[in-house]
Structures are given as C-alpha cells and as structure tokens.
Design an enzyme around this catalytic site. Sequence first.
Site, PDB file in Angstrom:
ATOM      1  N   ASN A  39       0.620  -0.848  -0.192  1.00  0.00           N
ATOM      2  CA  ASN A  39       0.078  -0.227  -0.067  1.00  0.00           C
ATOM      3  C   ASN A  39       0.976   1.363   0.123  1.00  0.00           C
ATOM      4  O   ASN A  39       1.401   1.259   0.555  1.00  0.00           O
ATOM      5  CB  ASN A  39      -0.894  -0.101   1.200  1.00  0.00           C
ATOM      6  CG  ASN A  39      -0.505   0.186   2.347  1.00  0.00           C
ATOM      7  OD1 ASN A  39       0.759  -0.792   3.028  1.00  0.00           O
ATOM      8  ND2 ASN A  39      -1.370   0.283   3.288  1.00  0.00           N
ATOM      9  N   GLU A  41      -0.016   5.328   0.807  1.00  0.00           N
ATOM     10  CA  GLU A  41      -0.951   6.104   0.964  1.00  0.00           C
ATOM     11  C   GLU A  41      -0.251   7.559   0.231  1.00  0.00           C
ATOM     12  O   GLU A  41       0.960   7.708  -0.042  1.00  0.00           O
ATOM     13  CB  GLU A  41      -0.914   5.875   2.710  1.00  0.00           C
ATOM     14  CG  GLU A  41      -1.452   4.306   2.828  1.00  0.00           C
ATOM     15  CD  GLU A  41      -1.630   4.226   4.516  1.00  0.00           C
ATOM     16  OE1 GLU A  41      -0.873   6.051   5.122  1.00  0.00           O
ATOM     17  OE2 GLU A  41      -2.058   2.926   4.899  1.00  0.00           O
ATOM     18  N   CYS A  50      -4.301   0.532  -2.613  1.00  0.00           N
ATOM     19  CA  CYS A  50      -4.124  -0.632  -1.725  1.00  0.00           C
ATOM     20  C   CYS A  50      -3.149  -1.606  -2.462  1.00  0.00           C
ATOM     21  O   CYS A  50      -2.172  -1.607  -3.938  1.00  0.00           O
ATOM     22  CB  CYS A  50      -4.952  -1.445  -1.675  1.00  0.00           C
ATOM     23  SG  CYS A  50      -6.447  -0.808  -0.976  1.00  0.00           S
ATOM     24  N   GLU A  52      -3.116  -4.789  -3.182  1.00  0.00           N
ATOM     25  CA  GLU A  52      -3.306  -5.609  -4.403  1.00  0.00           C
ATOM     26  C   GLU A  52      -3.875  -4.829  -5.492  1.00  0.00           C
ATOM     27  O   GLU A  52      -3.011  -5.323  -6.444  1.00  0.00           O
ATOM     28  CB  GLU A  52      -4.634  -6.372  -3.859  1.00  0.00           C
ATOM     29  CG  GLU A  52      -4.745  -6.881  -3.062  1.00  0.00           C
ATOM     30  CD  GLU A  52      -5.382  -6.193  -1.688  1.00  0.00           C
ATOM     31  OE1 GLU A  52      -4.596  -4.963  -1.514  1.00  0.00           O
ATOM     32  OE2 GLU A  52      -5.829  -7.060  -0.415  1.00  0.00           O
ATOM     33  N   CYS A  83     -10.112  -5.303  -0.051  1.00  0.00           N
ATOM     34  CA  CYS A  83     -11.270  -4.141   0.359  1.00  0.00           C
ATOM     35  C   CYS A  83     -12.098  -4.752  -0.846  1.00  0.00           C
ATOM     36  O   CYS A  83     -11.749  -5.164  -1.938  1.00  0.00           O
ATOM     37  CB  CYS A  83     -10.668  -2.906   0.325  1.00  0.00           C
ATOM     38  SG  CYS A  83     -10.455  -2.461  -1.160  1.00  0.00           S
ATOM     39  N   CYS A  86     -10.839  -4.073  -4.401  1.00  0.00           N
ATOM     40  CA  CYS A  86      -9.275  -5.258  -4.775  1.00  0.00           C
ATOM     41  C   CYS A  86      -9.925  -5.841  -5.645  1.00  0.00           C
ATOM     42  O   CYS A  86      -9.780  -6.698  -6.132  1.00  0.00           O
ATOM     43  CB  CYS A  86      -8.261  -4.883  -3.719  1.00  0.00           C
ATOM     44  SG  CYS A  86      -7.120  -3.793  -3.276  1.00  0.00           S
TER      45      CYS A  86
END
Length: 135
Positions: A39, A41, A50, A52, A83, A86
């Site tokens: 990830n 950010e 993310c 993924e 999530c 994803c």
Amino acid sequence: MSLIDAAAAVRLNAHAPYSGFKVGAAILSQEGRVHLGCNVENVAYPQGTCAEAGAIAAMIAAGDRRIAAVAVIADCPAPVPPCGGCRQKLSEFAAPEVVVTMATTAGALLSMTVAELLPGAFDAGFMVHAEKGAL
Ligand code: THU
C-alpha cells in the site's frame, strides 16, 4: 520463496504513515512470474492505493495478463481480507476459482476463491447489450 513470504517481504516497503497499517500482496501470474505490491498512502487520503492494486499494476506493466494465485498479508488479528474495490480489481484478471490466501504476520492463514470473495461479480457478460459509442 512462497507467495506469502514474497508478500511479507514487500509489505516492509509499504508507505503507510497515516494508517500505520502496512499491507503486502503477491500475485503469481499464469505466465509464471511473481508480481509484488504494497500500500502507498498519500496525505490526500483518497489518493492512496492498496497493496493488491499495486501488485496488479506491476503484473500488467510487466506484460503478464492473468492471475493464477494471490497472497495478501498484514499485521492484524485475523487474515487480512482484500477491500471491496480490490476484490473487483482482482476479478478483472482472475478466474472465479483462483485462490486468494490471506495471512497475518503472526502466521494465521485463510484461503478463499475470488468467487467467494466477490459473489455476484459484475463482469463483461452483463454488457452485451451496451450501446457502443453512444456518447
Ligand atoms: N489496505 C490494503 O492495502 N489492502 C487491503 O486489502 C486492505 C487495506 C490498505 C489501504 C490503507 O493504506 C491501509 O491498508 C488502511 O486501510
């Protein structure tokens, strides 16, 4: 190195100063290569990505096209689930029976298929009546 070990290694590179929650993902492509993501950010929070999504982008950029297996890992009480967004992203490149192995850094594992993670997925089959070039 196992797919989980690869995800654990790339997790350490995550940029997660806002959540403090580092995630690593590894994709084995049908073409036989491993693609990694963590990830990333951003101070503008919605711009973060993310793990993924990063692994998928790496796979596509490397020229591979289909997912054979996925591993995701984080430091949490139970194996980290992808999530919702994803799950949809994975289903773009993975058959319903592809296995996603979720893990904790403490060693807990949970495996589910893409179909189990995203039942009733929207796919291109729903678009057969779409008007092409309607704009
Ligand atoms: N995150 C992932 O990278 N993958 C997941 O499957 C769950 C959530 C990230 C996004 C954000 O950087 C942090 O975890 C907290 O939500």
